[in-house]
Design a protein around this motif. Sequence first.
Motif, PDB file in Angstrom:
ATOM      1  N   ALA A  25       0.833  -1.205   0.000  1.00 31.11           N
ATOM      2  CA  ALA A  25       0.000   0.000   0.000  1.00 31.11           C
ATOM      3  C   ALA A  25       0.869   1.256   0.000  1.00 31.11           C
ATOM      4  N   ALA A  26       1.939   1.232   0.809  1.00 27.00           N
ATOM      5  CA  ALA A  26       2.839   2.396   0.875  1.00 27.00           C
ATOM      6  C   ALA A  26       3.528   2.610  -0.468  1.00 27.00           C
ATOM      7  N   ASP A  27       3.929   1.496  -1.111  1.00 32.05           N
ATOM      8  CA  ASP A  27       4.583   1.607  -2.420  1.00 32.05           C
ATOM      9  C   ASP A  27       3.632   2.181  -3.469  1.00 32.05           C
ATOM     10  N   PHE A  28       2.325   1.988  -3.256  1.00 35.97           N
ATOM     11  CA  PHE A  28       1.359   2.561  -4.198  1.00 35.97           C
ATOM     12  C   PHE A  28       1.173   4.055  -3.937  1.00 35.97           C
ATOM     13  N   PHE A  29       0.997   4.431  -2.659  1.00 36.89           N
ATOM     14  CA  PHE A  29       0.650   5.821  -2.335  1.00 36.89           C
ATOM     15  C   PHE A  29       1.832   6.785  -2.434  1.00 36.89           C
ATOM     16  N   LEU A  30       3.002   6.354  -1.938  1.00 37.44           N
ATOM     17  CA  LEU A  30       4.110   7.300  -1.806  1.00 37.44           C
ATOM     18  C   LEU A  30       4.612   7.917  -3.118  1.00 37.44           C
ATOM     19  N   PRO A  31       4.750   7.131  -4.199  1.00 35.60           N
ATOM     20  CA  PRO A  31       5.220   7.779  -5.438  1.00 35.60           C
ATOM     21  C   PRO A  31       4.231   8.820  -5.956  1.00 35.60           C
ATOM     22  N   LEU A  32       2.954   8.707  -5.538  1.00 33.17           N
ATOM     23  CA  LEU A  32       1.941   9.627  -6.051  1.00 33.17           C
ATOM     24  C   LEU A  32       1.753  10.861  -5.169  1.00 33.17           C
ATOM     25  N   LEU A  33       2.517  10.955  -4.089  1.00 32.63           N
ATOM     26  CA  LEU A  33       2.352  12.065  -3.147  1.00 32.63           C
ATOM     27  C   LEU A  33       2.435  13.456  -3.816  1.00 32.63           C
ATOM     28  N   PRO A  34       3.445  13.695  -4.696  1.00 34.11           N
ATOM     29  CA  PRO A  34       3.488  15.020  -5.342  1.00 34.11           C
ATOM     30  C   PRO A  34       2.217  15.319  -6.138  1.00 34.11           C
ATOM     31  N   LEU A  35       1.644  14.290  -6.759  1.00 28.76           N
ATOM     32  CA  LEU A  35       0.417  14.479  -7.536  1.00 28.76           C
ATOM     33  C   LEU A  35      -0.740  14.892  -6.628  1.00 28.76           C
ATOM     34  N   PHE A  36      -0.812  14.304  -5.436  1.00 30.00           N
ATOM     35  CA  PHE A  36      -1.896  14.639  -4.508  1.00 30.00           C
ATOM     36  C   PHE A  36      -1.733  16.060  -3.959  1.00 30.00           C
ATOM     37  N   ILE A  37      -0.492  16.533  -3.860  1.00 31.13           N
ATOM     38  CA  ILE A  37      -0.255  17.882  -3.319  1.00 31.13           C
ATOM     39  C   ILE A  37      -0.560  18.947  -4.383  1.00 31.13           C
ATOM     40  N   LEU A  38      -0.489  18.544  -5.644  1.00 35.39           N
ATOM     41  CA  LEU A  38      -0.615  19.492  -6.761  1.00 35.39           C
ATOM     42  C   LEU A  38      -1.862  20.392  -6.708  1.00 35.39           C
ATOM     43  N   PRO A  39      -3.084  19.834  -6.492  1.00 33.43           N
ATOM     44  CA  PRO A  39      -4.259  20.721  -6.463  1.00 33.43           C
ATOM     45  C   PRO A  39      -4.159  21.816  -5.390  1.00 33.43           C
ATOM     46  N   SER A  40      -3.516  21.509  -4.245  1.00 34.32           N
ATOM     47  CA  SER A  40      -3.350  22.539  -3.210  1.00 34.32           C
ATOM     48  C   SER A  40      -2.438  23.652  -3.708  1.00 34.32           C
ATOM     49  N   CYS A  41      -1.444  23.275  -4.515  1.00 37.08           N
ATOM     50  CA  CYS A  41      -0.528  24.285  -5.074  1.00 37.08           C
ATOM     51  C   CYS A  41      -1.284  25.201  -6.028  1.00 37.08           C
ATOM     52  N   ILE A  42      -2.232  24.641  -6.758  1.00 37.71           N
ATOM     53  CA  ILE A  42      -2.976  25.452  -7.727  1.00 37.71           C
ATOM     54  C   ILE A  42      -3.878  26.447  -6.987  1.00 37.71           C
ATOM     55  N   GLY A  43      -4.304  26.053  -5.777  1.00 35.71           N
ATOM     56  CA  GLY A  43      -5.178  26.919  -4.976  1.00 35.71           C
ATOM     57  C   GLY A  43      -4.578  28.282  -4.703  1.00 35.71           C
ATOM     58  N   ILE A  44      -3.244  28.397  -4.801  1.00 35.07           N
ATOM     59  CA  ILE A  44      -2.603  29.682  -4.491  1.00 35.07           C
ATOM     60  C   ILE A  44      -2.975  30.757  -5.498  1.00 35.07           C
ATOM     61  N   ILE A  45      -3.506  30.356  -6.658  1.00 34.14           N
ATOM     62  CA  ILE A  45      -3.783  31.336  -7.717  1.00 34.14           C
ATOM     63  C   ILE A  45      -4.779  32.406  -7.255  1.00 34.14           C
ATOM     64  N   HIS A  46      -5.768  32.001  -6.416  1.00 29.90           N
ATOM     65  CA  HIS A  46      -6.725  33.030  -6.007  1.00 29.90           C
ATOM     66  C   HIS A  46      -6.328  33.704  -4.693  1.00 29.90           C
ATOM     67  N   GLN A  47      -5.080  33.434  -4.254  1.00 28.68           N
ATOM     68  CA  GLN A  47      -4.581  34.165  -3.084  1.00 28.68           C
ATOM     69  C   GLN A  47      -3.467  35.119  -3.491  1.00 28.68           C
ATOM     70  N   LEU A  48      -3.220  35.174  -4.813  1.00 26.16           N
ATOM     71  CA  LEU A  48      -2.096  35.990  -5.285  1.00 26.16           C
ATOM     72  C   LEU A  48      -2.292  37.478  -4.980  1.00 26.16           C
ATOM     73  N   GLU A  49      -3.546  37.890  -4.839  1.00 26.29           N
ATOM     74  CA  GLU A  49      -3.818  39.309  -4.539  1.00 26.29           C
ATOM     75  C   GLU A  49      -3.198  39.725  -3.209  1.00 26.29           C
ATOM     76  N   LEU A  50      -3.070  38.735  -2.317  1.00 25.47           N
ATOM     77  CA  LEU A  50      -2.508  39.026  -0.986  1.00 25.47           C
ATOM     78  C   LEU A  50      -1.050  39.476  -1.085  1.00 25.47           C
ATOM     79  N   LEU A  51      -0.429  39.131  -2.218  1.00 17.25           N
ATOM     80  CA  LEU A  51       0.999  39.452  -2.382  1.00 17.25           C
ATOM     81  C   LEU A  51       1.229  40.811  -3.031  1.00 17.25           C
ATOM     82  N   LYS A  52       0.133  41.537  -3.264  1.00 15.49           N
ATOM     83  CA  LYS A  52       0.243  42.844  -3.926  1.00 15.49           C
ATOM     84  C   LYS A  52       1.250  43.758  -3.229  1.00 15.49           C
ATOM     85  N   ASN A  53       1.132  43.826  -1.891  1.00 10.71           N
ATOM     86  CA  ASN A  53       1.964  44.790  -1.160  1.00 10.71           C
ATOM     87  C   ASN A  53       3.363  44.271  -0.877  1.00 10.71           C
TER      88      ASN A  53
END
Lengths: 102, 269
Positions: A25-53
């Motif tokens: 099970a670990a051998d199945f899940f672990l290689p895919l970890l970066p893929l699972f994190i990816l959608p959270s990384c995309i979420g930053i797009i609508h927080q970019l306004e916070l970086l204006k200042n």
Amino acid sequence: MLIFLISLVSFQAKFKRIPTYINTAADFFLPLLPLFILPSCIGIIHQLELLKNDGIKLFIALFIGMLITQIITPLVFIRVNKYFNAHHPTKTNVNETKNSEQ
Amino acid sequence: MLPESLSYLHHALLFSCFTVLCYVFAKKIYNGMNKKPYIHPMLIASLSIILCVALSDISIQNYQQGTQLLTWMIAPASIALMVPLASNIKRIYASAPAIFITLFIGITITLITTLGIAMLLGVSKSSLLALSTKSVTTPIALAIGEKIGSLPALSSLIVIVTGVLGIITGPIIFKIFRITDKKAQGITLGLSAHIIGSAYAYDEANAPKNTEINHTETKEQNPSDNMKNQRNIKNQALNSEYVAFSIISMSLVALISAFILPSLILSWL
């Protein structure tokens, strides 16, 4: 996570191995970890306004802080680990030194 | 018009498949270009998805709803991280004092340098608070942020940028400063890039072809099978240590930060 870790360590202490199905099970899940994190990384797009200042300043601080940490941390670990291996050798450390000498 | 449940399924299938395709494509580029750190699949895939979402009329809420299945999988995958940790528990125990001392020094350096530089540059207090939780994973950063009163959105943004930046700069720094100790590399990745660093370490350790190993193999002519096997076992142990040390570093940084960071930051800032 902690309970799972404790169970695994106890199982390993008793049977000298980790159950095969858990390894599978670990051998199945672990290689895919970066893929699972990816959608959270995309979420930053609508927080970019916070970086204006402070965006660029924050990035500079992050970048320089990161470089300093990544340079100093491994050097500190190598030194401290060497010191402890020389002054307080444990069974595992002694075995490792023997293996590296061989 | 599709009924709501079908529309959700449609979004879930479309966006999940799109994300998987982008990741596979980015990984192919990364593997094809000799694994240069600055074209890491996380970076390439993130940028390409952000670009597609920004250029099309897809709302980010729809995208996030559609990829919820992938996001949910972080939980079992994080628990699976305990497997390499458990199989290396003896090695970790043997280096425990060094790990604790290094992490203590590492966390202090990270906080002082990052916050110090940000203060010198005149960053606002709310940004400084968000910056202080950069080295832990998003859920822990949000929990600490609640206590110190930082903006949750900014905290999670900084956490992700830190993780991606950490896996890009890490390998370059290891190469420049000739840091070959896998344990030290693992500790550094876990400390500076949290779960993204651990995922990177696992990916690197389990890569089908390790260039460093191949390089050493080509130097020696006709090595015997026994020697080869011994070397493979040693490399496997080193790679397994690399992953385990990055995971223990990530976990301990989260634990230490959750306990000491709120009071430390509130008294400092």
